[in-house]
Design a protein around this motif. Structure first.
Motif: not given
Length: 346
Positions: A306-327
Motif C-alpha cells: 500500500l505504501k508503494k501505491l501511495k508513492r506513485d501519485p502520477f501513475h508511472r508505468i514501471i519499465p522493468y524487467p524489460n531491460g533485464c529479462p533474466e530477472l
C-alpha cells in the motif's frame, strides 16, 4: 471418306472407357497395375543398408557403440551452442537496448554504486541546497540539518565512483511526492551534483553518472538499479555499493541483499549519519520498517504494498524487467522466503 472423318476439321474420337481400366469382354473395370519392381526398390535398398549395418555390428560392436556415442555428443554440442547464441541474441533485442551493432553505452563498466534518494529538491535556486525549505520533506524529515544529509549522500556517491573507473553511478528514486510535482528524487540528486561541480571533468564521473527514476522504496532502489545497470552495460554488476544512512545497514545488507540473492562478499554499504535531532526517531522508525521487510521481503503484501501505491501519485508505468529479462521471475515473485530459482549471480 476416311480422310474426311479424320481430317483437320473433324472432331476428335471419344473414348467411352479409359484404356486399361475396363474389360469389354467381362464388363468389369480394373485398375492399372503398378510395377512391383518400382514400389519395392526403396525397401530393397533400405533392407540392404540395414543388413550391412547389422553384419558390421556383429563384427565390430564396440566400434558401433563409440560411433553412436560420438554422434549423439556432437548433436548435443551443436544444439547447446545454437541455444546459447539464440538466447543471447534474444536478450540483446529486448527493448531495443543495444546501441549500434549489439553494443551497450557502458559495456566497459562492471561495478554499481547506487545512491538511494530520500527527497526531491524543489527550490528554483541551487544556491540554497543545504536549506530544509529547498527540499520537499515529509513531517518526520523536518529536522534541522536534514538537507545536509542528502548532500552527504550525493557527494559520497560521486567520490566512491571517482575512485573506481569501472563503476557506474546511479541515483535512484522516483516521482513519489505529488505536492513536489513530477520531479524524481534521482533527477534532483543528479542536478545538485551537477550544480555544485562535484562530477569534476566532463570525461570523469559525469560521463558515467545516470539515474534510475522509478523506485518507490529501499528494496526497489536496489532491485531497479541492478536492472538499470543491465540495461546500460549488458551485464550484471560484479560488486554493488549502496550509499544511504548508516542506520539502514541491516536492512540493505541482510534483508534486501538476501531477497535478491546477491553474494554478501560483493555487497557493500557506505552509511552516513542522520541529523542529531532526528537520530532517535529515525532508529525507531527503521526498526518498524525492517520488521515489515523481514516478514515481506519483496514488499508485495499489506502495508508495504500500500505504501508503494501511495508513492506513485502520477501513475508511472514501471519499465522493468524489460531491460533485464533474466530477472523476470524475480520481479514477479512474492513470498516470505527468498526467491527459489537461480539468478545470474548465483
Amino acid at each position: 471418306m476416311n480422310n474426311q472423318l479424320h481430317g483437320p476439321g473433324s472432331p476428335k474420337p471419344f473414348l467411352a472407357y479409359p484404356r486399361g481400366e475396363f474389360d469389354l469382354e467381362s464388363g468389369n473395370s480394373w485398375k492399372v497395375r503398378t510395377s512391383k519392381n518400382l514400389q519395392s526398390e526403396p525397401f530393397k535398398m533400405l533392407k540392404s543398408i540395414g543388413n550391412r549395418i547389422y553384419y558390421f555390428y556383429k563384427l565390430h560392436p564396440v566400434a558401433i557403440c563409440l560411433i553412436s556415442l560420438s554422434f549423439g555428443v556432437s548433436i548435443l554440442i551443436v544444439l547447446s551452442a545454437y541455444e546459447s547464441r539464440f538466447r543471447m541474441m534474444g536478450y540483446r533485442r529486448i527493448g531495443d537496448l543495444s546501441v549500434g551493432s549489439g553494443s551497450y553505452p557502458f559495456a566497459n563498466l562492471c561495478n554499481l554504486v547506487m545512491v538511494a534518494g530520500h527527497s526531491v529538491y524543489t527550490s528554483s535556486s541551487c544556491g540554497k541546497i543545504d536549506r530544509e525549505d529547498s527540499w520537499f520533506l515529509e513531517p518526520y524529515q523536518k529536522q534541522p540539518g536534514q538537507a545536509a544529509t542528502f548532500l552527504s549522500h550525493i557527494k559520497e556517491g560521486v567520490e566512491i565512483a571517482a575512485k573506481d573507473e569501472g563503476a557506474l553511478l546511479l541515483f535512484s528514486g522516483g516521482e513519489t511526492r505529488k505536492d513536489a510535482g513530477p520531479q524524481s528524487k534521482a533527477q534532483s540528486y543528479w542536478a545538485v551534483a551537477e550544480s555544485k561541480g562535484w562530477f569534476g571533468k566532463q570525461d570523469g564521473v559525469r560521463s558515467r553518472a545516470l539515474t534510475e527514476e522509478h523506485a518507490r522504496d529501499s528494496f526497489e532502489n536496489l532491485l531497479f538499479s541492478v536492472c538499470r545497470f543491465r540495461e546500460l552495460t549488458g551485464a550484471y554488476p560484479q560488486n554493488i555499493t549502496v550509499v544511504s544512512y548508516d542506520y539502514k545497514e541491516e536492512r540493505f545488507v541482510y534483508v534486501h541483499r538476501s531477497a535478491i540473492g546477491f553474494p554478501e562478499g560483493r555487497f557493500f554499504l557506505f552509511g552516513t549519519p542522520t541529523s542529531p535531532t532526528a537520530k532517535e526517531a529515525a532508529k525507531k522508525g527503521e526498526a518498524s520498517v525492517r520488521i515489515q521487510f523481514q516478514e515481506d521481503p519483496y514488499g508485495c503484501l499489506d502495508s508495504l504494498h500500500l505504501k508503494k501505491l501511495k508513492r506513485d501519485p502520477f501513475h508511472r508505468i514501471i519499465p522493468y524487467p524489460n531491460g533485464c529479462p533474466e530477472l523476470k521471475g524475480l520481479f514477479s515473485y512474492c513470498g516470505p522466503v527468498p526467491y527459489p530459482s537461480s539468478l545470474p549471480w548465483t
